[in-house]
Design a protein around this motif. Structure first.
Motif, short mmCIF file in Angstrom:
data_model
loop_
_atom_site.label_atom_id
_atom_site.label_comp_id
_atom_site.label_asym_id
_atom_site.label_seq_id
_atom_site.Cartn_x
_atom_site.Cartn_y
_atom_site.Cartn_z
N LEU A 18 0.82 -1.21 0.00
CA LEU A 18 0.00 0.00 0.00
C LEU A 18 0.85 1.26 0.00
N ILE A 19 1.68 1.40 1.02
CA ILE A 19 2.58 2.55 1.10
C ILE A 19 3.99 2.02 1.27
N THR A 20 4.89 2.42 0.42
CA THR A 20 6.27 1.97 0.47
C THR A 20 7.17 3.16 0.75
N LYS A 21 7.88 3.12 1.84
CA LYS A 21 8.80 4.20 2.17
C LYS A 21 10.03 4.14 1.28
N GLN A 22 10.61 2.96 1.19
CA GLN A 22 11.77 2.76 0.35
C GLN A 22 11.99 1.27 0.18
N ASN A 23 12.82 0.92 -0.78
CA ASN A 23 13.16 -0.47 -0.97
C ASN A 23 14.23 -0.86 0.05
N ILE A 24 13.97 -1.89 0.84
CA ILE A 24 14.90 -2.33 1.87
C ILE A 24 15.86 -3.35 1.27
N ASN A 25 17.16 -3.11 1.44
CA ASN A 25 18.16 -4.02 0.90
C ASN A 25 18.21 -5.31 1.71
N ASP A 26 18.64 -6.39 1.06
CA ASP A 26 18.83 -7.65 1.76
C ASP A 26 19.93 -7.51 2.80
N VAL A 27 19.82 -8.26 3.88
CA VAL A 27 20.79 -8.20 4.98
C VAL A 27 21.64 -9.46 4.97
N ASN A 28 22.94 -9.28 4.97
CA ASN A 28 23.89 -10.39 5.04
C ASN A 28 24.83 -10.14 6.21
N ALA A 29 24.95 -11.11 7.09
CA ALA A 29 25.81 -10.96 8.27
C ALA A 29 26.66 -12.21 8.47
N ASP A 30 27.95 -12.03 8.70
CA ASP A 30 28.88 -13.12 8.94
C ASP A 30 29.04 -13.29 10.45
N LEU A 31 28.63 -14.42 10.99
CA LEU A 31 28.74 -14.67 12.42
C LEU A 31 30.11 -15.16 12.85
N GLY A 32 30.98 -15.43 11.88
CA GLY A 32 32.35 -15.82 12.20
C GLY A 32 32.46 -17.10 13.00
N GLY A 33 31.53 -18.00 12.82
CA GLY A 33 31.59 -19.28 13.52
C GLY A 33 30.98 -19.25 14.91
N ASN A 34 30.44 -18.12 15.34
CA ASN A 34 29.83 -18.00 16.67
C ASN A 34 28.32 -18.16 16.58
N ASP A 35 27.65 -18.12 17.74
CA ASP A 35 26.20 -18.31 17.77
C ASP A 35 25.42 -17.04 17.50
N GLY A 36 26.09 -15.92 17.37
CA GLY A 36 25.42 -14.66 17.04
C GLY A 36 25.05 -13.81 18.23
N SER A 37 25.17 -14.34 19.46
CA SER A 37 24.74 -13.60 20.63
C SER A 37 25.63 -12.41 20.94
N THR A 38 26.87 -12.45 20.47
CA THR A 38 27.79 -11.35 20.77
C THR A 38 28.08 -10.49 19.56
N GLN A 39 27.37 -10.73 18.46
CA GLN A 39 27.63 -9.99 17.24
C GLN A 39 27.03 -8.58 17.31
N THR A 40 27.75 -7.62 16.79
CA THR A 40 27.24 -6.26 16.65
C THR A 40 27.15 -5.96 15.16
N ILE A 41 25.93 -5.84 14.68
CA ILE A 41 25.73 -5.59 13.26
C ILE A 41 25.00 -4.28 13.07
N THR A 42 25.07 -3.77 11.86
CA THR A 42 24.41 -2.52 11.54
C THR A 42 22.91 -2.73 11.40
N LYS A 43 22.14 -1.80 11.94
CA LYS A 43 20.70 -1.90 11.83
C LYS A 43 20.26 -1.87 10.36
N PRO A 44 19.34 -2.73 9.97
CA PRO A 44 18.89 -2.73 8.57
C PRO A 44 18.38 -1.35 8.15
N SER A 45 18.64 -1.00 6.92
CA SER A 45 18.22 0.32 6.42
C SER A 45 16.71 0.44 6.45
N GLY A 46 16.22 1.62 6.82
CA GLY A 46 14.79 1.88 6.81
C GLY A 46 14.07 1.56 8.10
#
Length: 222
Positions: free
Chosen positions: A193-221
């Motif tokens: 209905l209303i689109t603010k912007q096209n949101i890019n796909d998110v790809n994150a490398d956990l480096g072999g960890n479980d992700g609980s300690t990862q700091t990633i950039t907030k998805p755009s939008g």
């Protein structure tokens, strides 16, 4: 002539008084909202500030904010807001479906594949998986890969199993037939209905960890 001038002055005074009360009415003498339009409106741009749930009742909202906006008219739209689609594909090989184009416009709809089933074309469900193509039951099965994805502006679907093939087991021992399967896909297509912007796909490398300690950039939008 004097009568027309008098009417014009009264209309302007009424609009001014309503504006002073922080309510402006168009085609109505008693506006109930900040802007109350009694009739159809047309705009080529629409901006919302702090969008949220509607505070007005009645009608189906095409978009919502602190005030009621344009009503959704199914007679003027090519489809509904929420569209249910059962897609049945027959004659599927044991490799499954790798890329089927639904032709649903990815710019106007969000498609979610919420359920699926594999069976033989005759409707029976004597279906299992076989690892490899050696005719031997290796007791290994692949992971299901059943999803909807965007490609070249439309929604596509895939329905298969990684490292495994679908086989028919309607005899004992299994006949190991590798073709002529039916796949039912249950889709929901939500109209954008209303689109603010096209949101890019998110790809994150956990480096072999479980992700609980990862700091990633907030998805755009967001």
């Amino acid at each position: 002539m004097k009568r027309k001038i008098y009417i014009t002055i009264m209309m302007c005074l009424g609009l001014l008084l309503n504006a002073q009360n922080k309510k402006v009415g168009i085609n109505t003498a008693n506006p109930t909202e900040t802007l109350d339009v009694n009739g159809k409106s047309y705009t080529n741009s629409l901006y919302l500030r702090n969008p949220g749930e509607p505070t007005m009742t009645g009608g189906s909202f095409l978009a919502t904010s602190q005030n009621g906006l344009q009503l959704y008219d199914p007679n003027l739209e090519s489809s509904g807001l929420f569209n249910y689609l059962k897609l049945t594909l027959t004659g599927v090989s044991g490799l499954g479906i790798t890329d089927y184009d639904t032709k649903i416009d990815a710019n106007n709809f969000l498609v979610v594949l919420h359920n699926y089933s594999f069976k033989l074309n005759d409707g029976t469900t004597n279906v299992m998986l076989d690892y490899g193509d050696n005719g031997i039951n290796d007791n290994k099965q692949g992971s299901p890969e059943v999803t909807a994805f965007k490609s070249n502006g439309t929604w596509h679907v895939k329905a298969r199993f990684t490292d495994s093939r679908i086989i028919a087991t309607n005899t004992n021992p299994p006949s190991r037939g590798y073709n002529n399967f039916t796949v039912d896909l249950y889709l929901m297509a939500y109209k954008r209905l209303i689109t603010k912007q096209n949101i890019n796909d998110v790809n994150a490398d956990l480096g072999g960890n479980d992700g609980s300690t990862q700091t990633i950039t907030k998805p755009s939008g967001f």
